[in-house]
Design a protein around this motif. Structure first.
Motif, mmCIF file in Angstrom:
data_model
loop_
_atom_site.group_PDB
_atom_site.id
_atom_site.type_symbol
_atom_site.label_atom_id
_atom_site.label_comp_id
_atom_site.label_asym_id
_atom_site.label_seq_id
_atom_site.Cartn_x
_atom_site.Cartn_y
_atom_site.Cartn_z
ATOM 1 N N ARG A 293 0.857 -1.193 0.000
ATOM 2 C CA ARG A 293 0.000 0.000 0.000
ATOM 3 C C ARG A 293 0.888 1.236 0.000
ATOM 4 N NH1 ARG A 293 -5.051 -1.019 0.250
ATOM 5 N NH2 ARG A 293 -5.612 -3.189 0.691
ATOM 6 N N VAL A 294 1.459 1.502 -1.155
ATOM 7 C CA VAL A 294 2.322 2.668 -1.340
ATOM 8 C C VAL A 294 1.844 3.394 -2.587
ATOM 9 C CG1 VAL A 294 4.425 1.767 -0.219
ATOM 10 C CG2 VAL A 294 3.918 1.162 -2.613
ATOM 11 N N ASP A 295 2.373 4.580 -2.842
ATOM 12 C CA ASP A 295 1.934 5.315 -4.038
ATOM 13 C C ASP A 295 2.400 4.627 -5.322
ATOM 14 O OD1 ASP A 295 0.667 7.265 -2.568
ATOM 15 O OD2 ASP A 295 2.430 8.559 -2.472
ATOM 16 N N ALA A 296 3.636 4.131 -5.317
ATOM 17 C CA ALA A 296 4.179 3.529 -6.540
ATOM 18 C C ALA A 296 4.943 2.266 -6.192
ATOM 19 C CB ALA A 296 5.115 4.510 -7.246
ATOM 20 N N ILE A 297 4.792 1.249 -7.055
ATOM 21 C CA ILE A 297 5.662 0.073 -6.944
ATOM 22 C C ILE A 297 6.493 -0.016 -8.215
ATOM 23 C CG2 ILE A 297 4.060 -1.181 -5.434
ATOM 24 C CD1 ILE A 297 3.468 -3.053 -7.816
ATOM 25 N N VAL A 298 7.688 -0.567 -8.076
ATOM 26 C CA VAL A 298 8.580 -0.715 -9.225
ATOM 27 C C VAL A 298 8.518 -2.161 -9.706
ATOM 28 C CG1 VAL A 298 10.997 -0.608 -9.989
ATOM 29 C CG2 VAL A 298 10.054 1.184 -8.487
ATOM 30 N N ASN A 299 8.458 -2.309 -11.023
ATOM 31 C CA ASN A 299 8.453 -3.618 -11.664
ATOM 32 C C ASN A 299 9.814 -3.866 -12.300
ATOM 33 O OD1 ASN A 299 7.778 -5.958 -13.012
ATOM 34 N ND2 ASN A 299 6.608 -4.930 -14.635
ATOM 35 N N ALA A 300 10.354 -5.086 -12.122
ATOM 36 C CA ALA A 300 11.567 -5.482 -12.853
ATOM 37 C C ALA A 300 11.109 -6.023 -14.197
ATOM 38 C CB ALA A 300 12.345 -6.536 -12.062
ATOM 39 N N ALA A 301 10.974 -5.119 -15.164
ATOM 40 C CA ALA A 301 10.369 -5.457 -16.459
ATOM 41 C C ALA A 301 11.453 -5.825 -17.475
ATOM 42 C CB ALA A 301 9.555 -4.262 -16.954
ATOM 43 N N ASN A 302 11.046 -6.055 -18.708
ATOM 44 C CA ASN A 302 12.025 -6.180 -19.802
ATOM 45 C C ASN A 302 11.712 -5.105 -20.827
ATOM 46 O OD1 ASN A 302 10.202 -7.271 -21.912
ATOM 47 N ND2 ASN A 302 10.039 -8.968 -20.468
ATOM 48 N N SER A 303 12.607 -4.929 -21.791
ATOM 49 C CA SER A 303 12.491 -3.756 -22.655
ATOM 50 C C SER A 303 11.236 -3.793 -23.527
ATOM 51 C CB SER A 303 13.744 -3.588 -23.516
ATOM 52 O OG SER A 303 13.837 -4.681 -24.373
ATOM 53 N N SER A 304 10.652 -4.982 -23.737
ATOM 54 C CA SER A 304 9.441 -5.041 -24.562
ATOM 55 C C SER A 304 8.235 -4.439 -23.842
ATOM 56 C CB SER A 304 9.121 -6.491 -24.935
ATOM 57 O OG SER A 304 8.446 -7.151 -23.870
ATOM 58 N N LEU A 305 8.272 -4.404 -22.528
ATOM 59 C CA LEU A 305 7.144 -3.933 -21.681
ATOM 60 C C LEU A 305 5.928 -4.840 -21.762
ATOM 61 C CD1 LEU A 305 6.634 -0.059 -21.959
ATOM 62 C CD2 LEU A 305 7.700 -1.347 -20.104
ATOM 63 N N LEU A 306 6.064 -5.968 -22.448
ATOM 64 C CA LEU A 306 4.855 -6.767 -22.713
ATOM 65 C C LEU A 306 4.683 -7.936 -21.749
ATOM 66 C CD1 LEU A 306 4.877 -6.518 -26.603
ATOM 67 C CD2 LEU A 306 3.675 -5.097 -24.928
ATOM 68 N N GLY A 307 5.360 -7.876 -20.620
ATOM 69 C CA GLY A 307 5.154 -8.890 -19.591
ATOM 70 C C GLY A 307 6.221 -9.958 -19.615
ATOM 71 N N GLY A 308 6.212 -10.800 -18.568
ATOM 72 C CA GLY A 308 7.205 -11.854 -18.436
ATOM 73 C C GLY A 308 6.928 -12.651 -17.180
ATOM 74 N N GLY A 309 7.964 -13.284 -16.641
ATOM 75 C CA GLY A 309 7.802 -14.068 -15.416
ATOM 76 C C GLY A 309 8.183 -13.249 -14.193
ATOM 77 N N GLY A 310 8.560 -13.928 -13.122
ATOM 78 C CA GLY A 310 9.048 -13.260 -11.913
ATOM 79 C C GLY A 310 8.084 -12.213 -11.379
ATOM 80 N N VAL A 311 8.644 -11.120 -10.897
ATOM 81 C CA VAL A 311 7.813 -10.070 -10.298
ATOM 82 C C VAL A 311 6.944 -9.408 -11.374
ATOM 83 C CG1 VAL A 311 9.548 -8.215 -10.403
ATOM 84 C CG2 VAL A 311 7.843 -8.213 -8.584
ATOM 85 N N ASP A 312 7.442 -9.352 -12.597
ATOM 86 C CA ASP A 312 6.684 -8.784 -13.726
ATOM 87 C C ASP A 312 5.375 -9.556 -13.909
ATOM 88 O OD1 ASP A 312 6.156 -7.252 -15.964
ATOM 89 O OD2 ASP A 312 7.678 -8.174 -17.237
ATOM 90 N N GLY A 313 5.484 -10.887 -13.955
ATOM 91 C CA GLY A 313 4.294 -11.722 -14.108
ATOM 92 C C GLY A 313 3.335 -11.535 -12.945
ATOM 93 N N ALA A 314 3.894 -11.459 -11.727
ATOM 94 C CA ALA A 314 3.052 -11.310 -10.525
ATOM 95 C C ALA A 314 2.295 -9.979 -10.552
ATOM 96 C CB ALA A 314 3.923 -11.416 -9.268
ATOM 97 N N ILE A 315 2.961 -8.921 -10.988
ATOM 98 C CA ILE A 315 2.324 -7.587 -11.020
ATOM 99 C C ILE A 315 1.192 -7.567 -12.059
ATOM 100 C CG2 ILE A 315 2.745 -5.188 -11.749
ATOM 101 C CD1 ILE A 315 5.458 -5.393 -10.220
ATOM 102 N N HIS A 316 1.458 -8.115 -13.242
ATOM 103 C CA HIS A 316 0.403 -8.122 -14.274
ATOM 104 C C HIS A 316 -0.768 -9.012 -13.863
ATOM 105 C CE1 HIS A 316 1.993 -5.588 -17.480
ATOM 106 N NE2 HIS A 316 3.196 -6.049 -17.175
ATOM 107 N N ARG A 317 -0.476 -10.141 -13.210
ATOM 108 C CA ARG A 317 -1.571 -11.032 -12.757
ATOM 109 C C ARG A 317 -2.431 -10.339 -11.714
ATOM 110 N NH1 ARG A 317 2.140 -15.000 -13.002
ATOM 111 N NH2 ARG A 317 2.671 -14.854 -10.795
ATOM 112 N N ALA A 318 -1.774 -9.727 -10.731
ATOM 113 C CA ALA A 318 -2.527 -9.108 -9.625
ATOM 114 C C ALA A 318 -3.192 -7.802 -10.052
ATOM 115 C CB ALA A 318 -1.588 -8.869 -8.436
#
Ligand code: AR6
Length: 179
Positions: A15-40
């Motif tokens: 519950r913060v103003d912003a969270i940071v995602n460890a993304a990849n350059s495509s911005l189109l999703g992936g596994g790890g924390v990126d996958g968790a953020i898009h799922r949630a």
């Protein structure tokens, strides 16, 4: 006054103003924390990422840079998608890419401040699928958080494993930080 915190947890629940995602350059999703953020967060985040690709970032986001979207169903208001480098193994190439890792942390913190966030939660960028050694990313992360010229009042590192949590605390001790 800037406060730095190190906690064990799942960044999608922060519950913060912003969270940071460890993304990849495509911005189109992936596994790890990126996958968790898009799922949630739901499809609204990916839709906005696709819009950024269609407008301001046709070639993707360069390593070391960060862009922001809204956060869909997440409790946070924004997701800052940062692209860290892949660990190349020890040697001169690692020294070069470490600068890009520092940029990824620094640009995320700076963008959070620019958005008006008073709190930002960050994962251990590059330390999962991209293979960066945990002790090294911890030092780079904490240096960036202490040295950033402008930053939200609270910078909270949210680590997903006890081992990573310990690595960040050990790095903070070595750097003499009060966290
Ligand atoms: N909350 C906090 N940290 C997490 C969570 C979570 N819910 N889930 C994983 N982590 P990684 P990278 C930790 O692999 O190394 C993706 O496919 C994880 O344990 O997510 O930068 C992207 O699309 C690790 O400590 O990111 C890229 O292609 C840290 O987050 C690529 O992976 C980062 O691990 C990026 O690789």
């Amino acid at each position: 006054m800037r406060r730095i915190e190190i906690v064990l947890g799942d960044i999608t629940r922060e519950r913060v103003d912003a969270i940071v995602n460890a993304a990849n350059s495509s911005l189109l999703g992936g596994g790890g924390v990126d996958g968790a953020i898009h799922r949630a967060g739901g499809p609204a985040i990916l839709e906005e990422c696709r819009r950024l690709r269609a407008t301001s970032h046709p070639n993707g986001v360069h390593t070391g840079e960060a862009v922001a979207t809204r956060a869909g169903r997440l409790p946070a208001r924004w997701v800052i998608h940062a692209v860290g480098p892949v660990w190349p193994g020890p040697g001169p190439e690692a020294d070069e890419r470490r600068k890009l890792l520092a940029n990824a942390y620094r640009n995320s913190i700076d963008l959070a401040a620019e958005l008006g966030a008073t709190s930002v939660a960050m994962p251990a960028i590059s330390a999962g699928i991209y293979g960066w050694p945990a002790d090294d990313t911890a030092v780079v992360a904490l240096d960036a958080a202490t040295e950033a010229e402008r930053a939200p009042a609270l910078v909270r590192f949210v680590l997903f494993s006890a081992r990573m949590h310990d690595e960040f605390h050990e790095a903070a001790d070595r750097l003499g930080l009060d966290v």
